[in-house]
Write a protein that holds these residues in place. Sequence first.
Motif, PDB file in Angstrom:
ATOM      1  N   SER A  43      14.241 -33.941  31.636  1.00  0.00           N
ATOM      2  CA  SER A  43      14.788 -33.872  30.282  1.00  0.00           C
ATOM      3  C   SER A  43      14.884 -32.429  29.801  1.00  0.00           C
ATOM      4  CB  SER A  43      13.920 -34.692  29.327  1.00  0.00           C
ATOM      5  OG  SER A  43      12.592 -34.192  29.287  1.00  0.00           O
ATOM      6  N   HIS A  44      13.995 -31.577  30.285  1.00  0.00           N
ATOM      7  CA  HIS A  44      14.038 -30.170  29.899  1.00  0.00           C
ATOM      8  C   HIS A  44      15.313 -29.504  30.423  1.00  0.00           C
ATOM      9  CE1 HIS A  44      12.505 -26.210  28.871  1.00  0.00           C
ATOM     10  NE2 HIS A  44      12.686 -25.807  30.115  1.00  0.00           N
ATOM     11  N   VAL A  45      15.640 -29.748  31.686  1.00  0.00           N
ATOM     12  CA  VAL A  45      16.845 -29.152  32.268  1.00  0.00           C
ATOM     13  C   VAL A  45      18.088 -29.708  31.581  1.00  0.00           C
ATOM     14  CG1 VAL A  45      18.218 -28.929  34.368  1.00  0.00           C
ATOM     15  CG2 VAL A  45      15.736 -28.689  34.488  1.00  0.00           C
ATOM     16  N   HIS A  46      18.103 -31.023  31.340  1.00  0.00           N
ATOM     17  CA  HIS A  46      19.249 -31.626  30.644  1.00  0.00           C
ATOM     18  C   HIS A  46      19.372 -31.060  29.233  1.00  0.00           C
ATOM     19  CE1 HIS A  46      20.880 -34.810  33.274  1.00  0.00           C
ATOM     20  NE2 HIS A  46      19.676 -34.803  33.822  1.00  0.00           N
ATOM     21  N   GLY A  47      18.232 -30.839  28.573  1.00  0.00           N
ATOM     22  CA  GLY A  47      18.271 -30.276  27.235  1.00  0.00           C
ATOM     23  C   GLY A  47      18.862 -28.879  27.211  1.00  0.00           C
ATOM     24  N   LEU A  48      18.554 -28.082  28.231  1.00  0.00           N
ATOM     25  CA  LEU A  48      19.116 -26.729  28.301  1.00  0.00           C
ATOM     26  C   LEU A  48      20.622 -26.774  28.524  1.00  0.00           C
ATOM     27  CD1 LEU A  48      16.357 -24.994  30.468  1.00  0.00           C
ATOM     28  CD2 LEU A  48      16.816 -24.624  28.046  1.00  0.00           C
ATOM     29  N   ILE A  49      21.083 -27.726  29.324  1.00  0.00           N
ATOM     30  CA  ILE A  49      22.525 -27.867  29.536  1.00  0.00           C
ATOM     31  C   ILE A  49      23.208 -28.324  28.252  1.00  0.00           C
ATOM     32  CG2 ILE A  49      24.280 -29.179  30.790  1.00  0.00           C
ATOM     33  CD1 ILE A  49      22.420 -29.180  33.189  1.00  0.00           C
ATOM     34  N   GLU A  50      22.577 -29.251  27.519  1.00  0.00           N
ATOM     35  CA  GLU A  50      23.145 -29.696  26.245  1.00  0.00           C
ATOM     36  C   GLU A  50      23.174 -28.561  25.227  1.00  0.00           C
ATOM     37  OE1 GLU A  50      20.770 -32.975  25.132  1.00  0.00           O
ATOM     38  OE2 GLU A  50      21.607 -34.342  26.631  1.00  0.00           O
ATOM     39  N   GLU A  51      22.138 -27.718  25.274  1.00  0.00           N
ATOM     40  CA  GLU A  51      22.119 -26.556  24.376  1.00  0.00           C
ATOM     41  C   GLU A  51      23.273 -25.616  24.684  1.00  0.00           C
ATOM     42  OE1 GLU A  51      19.437 -22.525  23.822  1.00  0.00           O
ATOM     43  OE2 GLU A  51      18.446 -24.364  24.487  1.00  0.00           O
ATOM     44  N   ALA A 108      22.598 -16.246  25.872  1.00  0.00           N
ATOM     45  CA  ALA A 108      21.186 -16.595  25.726  1.00  0.00           C
ATOM     46  C   ALA A 108      20.898 -17.971  26.318  1.00  0.00           C
ATOM     47  CB  ALA A 108      20.793 -16.561  24.252  1.00  0.00           C
ATOM     48  N   SER A 109      21.776 -18.941  26.067  1.00  0.00           N
ATOM     49  CA  SER A 109      21.588 -20.279  26.623  1.00  0.00           C
ATOM     50  C   SER A 109      21.654 -20.253  28.137  1.00  0.00           C
ATOM     51  CB  SER A 109      22.650 -21.232  26.065  1.00  0.00           C
ATOM     52  OG  SER A 109      22.567 -21.329  24.660  1.00  0.00           O
ATOM     53  N   LEU A 110      22.613 -19.496  28.660  1.00  0.00           N
ATOM     54  CA  LEU A 110      22.760 -19.420  30.110  1.00  0.00           C
ATOM     55  C   LEU A 110      21.560 -18.743  30.742  1.00  0.00           C
ATOM     56  CD1 LEU A 110      24.454 -19.909  32.591  1.00  0.00           C
ATOM     57  CD2 LEU A 110      25.644 -17.756  32.166  1.00  0.00           C
ATOM     58  N   ALA A 111      21.004 -17.720  30.091  1.00  0.00           N
ATOM     59  CA  ALA A 111      19.831 -17.035  30.640  1.00  0.00           C
ATOM     60  C   ALA A 111      18.643 -17.982  30.725  1.00  0.00           C
ATOM     61  CB  ALA A 111      19.488 -15.830  29.775  1.00  0.00           C
ATOM     62  N   ARG A 112      18.437 -18.820  29.706  1.00  0.00           N
ATOM     63  CA  ARG A 112      17.335 -19.773  29.742  1.00  0.00           C
ATOM     64  C   ARG A 112      17.532 -20.807  30.844  1.00  0.00           C
ATOM     65  NH1 ARG A 112      17.524 -18.825  24.048  1.00  0.00           N
ATOM     66  NH2 ARG A 112      19.087 -20.437  23.723  1.00  0.00           N
ATOM     67  N   LEU A 113      18.774 -21.264  31.003  1.00  0.00           N
ATOM     68  CA  LEU A 113      19.051 -22.254  32.042  1.00  0.00           C
ATOM     69  C   LEU A 113      18.873 -21.651  33.434  1.00  0.00           C
ATOM     70  CD1 LEU A 113      19.969 -25.096  32.707  1.00  0.00           C
ATOM     71  CD2 LEU A 113      22.340 -24.352  32.445  1.00  0.00           C
ATOM     72  N   ALA A 134      15.776 -21.023  38.445  1.00  0.00           N
ATOM     73  CA  ALA A 134      15.115 -20.068  39.335  1.00  0.00           C
ATOM     74  C   ALA A 134      13.641 -20.411  39.524  1.00  0.00           C
ATOM     75  CB  ALA A 134      15.262 -18.649  38.787  1.00  0.00           C
ATOM     76  N   LEU A 135      12.971 -20.863  38.458  1.00  0.00           N
ATOM     77  CA  LEU A 135      11.562 -21.237  38.580  1.00  0.00           C
ATOM     78  C   LEU A 135      11.390 -22.448  39.495  1.00  0.00           C
ATOM     79  CD1 LEU A 135      10.414 -20.748  34.877  1.00  0.00           C
ATOM     80  CD2 LEU A 135       9.634 -19.432  36.864  1.00  0.00           C
ATOM     81  N   GLY A 154      10.004 -22.321  29.118  1.00  0.00           N
ATOM     82  CA  GLY A 154      10.372 -22.902  30.395  1.00  0.00           C
ATOM     83  C   GLY A 154      11.770 -22.572  30.791  1.00  0.00           C
ATOM     84  N   ALA A 155      12.501 -21.941  29.906  1.00  0.00           N
ATOM     85  CA  ALA A 155      13.880 -21.619  30.233  1.00  0.00           C
ATOM     86  C   ALA A 155      13.964 -20.218  30.739  1.00  0.00           C
ATOM     87  CB  ALA A 155      14.754 -21.763  28.984  1.00  0.00           C
TER      88      ALA A 155
END
Length: 467
Positions: free
Chosen positions: A255-263, A311-316, A321-322, A466-467
Amino acid sequence: MPNDPDDESGRGSGDSGSGSGGPGGEGPGMPGGFPLGDPQQMAQMLRQFADMMAAQPAPGAQQASPGGVNWDMAKNIARHTVSQKGDASVSPVDSAKVSEALRLADLWLDGATPLPSGVQTSQAWSRSEWVERTMPAWSRLCDPLTSRIVESMGANMPEEMQSVAGPLMGMVRQMGGMLVGQQAGQAIGELAGEVVGSTDIGLPLAGEGRAALIPAGVQGFGEGLGVPEEEVRLYLAAREAAVHRLYAHVPWLRSHVHGLIEEYAAGMSFDMSALEERLGGIDLSDPEALQEALSGGEGLLQPQDTPQQKASLARLETAIALIEGWVSVVVDDAVRGRLPQSASLAEATRRRRATGGPAEHTFATLVGLELRPRRQREAARLWTALTEARGAEGRDAVWEHPDLMPSGEDLDDPDAFVAGPDGDVDLDISRLTGDLDPGESRDRKDDEDGGDGGDGRDGKGDGDGGA
């Protein structure tokens, strides 16, 4: 019609459609006697357009996503793309080899991470089967991005045009859904020719616990490496099983990864003036240019490069990468001493990711979203340092909560992250999670957190670490 008194085409009753007023039968202002070039090419383009329209669901059918993208059509296009290049069925022998490799590699991982096995089933797929089994995940993953494009096609039209269009706005969005669906299907079909399993993009696309390898992809990965195919299969099986372990026992990660994509999708905006300029520059006498525009066209629907998007892309990118860095460290530890060519296989994997892996190509083709984990090496160094300082259990305890995850700044200075906020290498993770012993007082926790109810990370645990 010919012989019509109002006909100004210059044709007579005996003409077959070419003009009679110039060399080669050209009419005034009509090169070749046809205003849009070769009539056969134009007819072919219109037939392809009609085929695309025919692929739309019947009234009442639920084949399109909530965002308006027809994923059934995307799946058919992806399967057609795969079949054009040839796709042999998986033999029973190859299926048995894949199952054995996944079982053995999963056992090796037991000594490299305290996370238990996450593999429930082991399968070998053809490329067409990969398309079929992963398409539901692609629709969920890409809907926030693709639906934003479809919405923008209508929302960004001038107000005066929207008022005139009226009921036609629904048709505009439907057309947008077709165009994006066709582009997505082409991208996923090309991706199917590169992948080696179900977790190439850092997500278990076939569902949690459903590990799979593609024998043809495994063979292609090992070409030119001079490594026995059995070693290549075992190494890739270890990576597949490691991703499943991570997602099976870190419940918030998906859900965290999906949330970053939605952001990222929520902040998407398109330069409609640039789109209009490109469309206005298309040569109507060139059917190939029209067809390219009709199919989406490379870069035709690219989002603007805004600070919010960066900024959104950097977090994703950091999150991906992690994940990749953790998998690399755990797998290298698991296969060390078991696979003689493990170092060569690890380097081949890093090169493949550095030059643009499947995730980058697919997302970039869809909406210009590049997922190249350029910081994978930094992430791997951070996980290695954590392992040396705290052991495998201390390293994997960081996955307990997204607020504990390293941020982009932490990748720049991994030693500071490993040492913790107080410079204590033997940092007790329970301080950050709030798991106090029954006899400990709240005052002590406040002192350790800095007295402000923080997370002990000097304000870095604000939810996007986490992003």
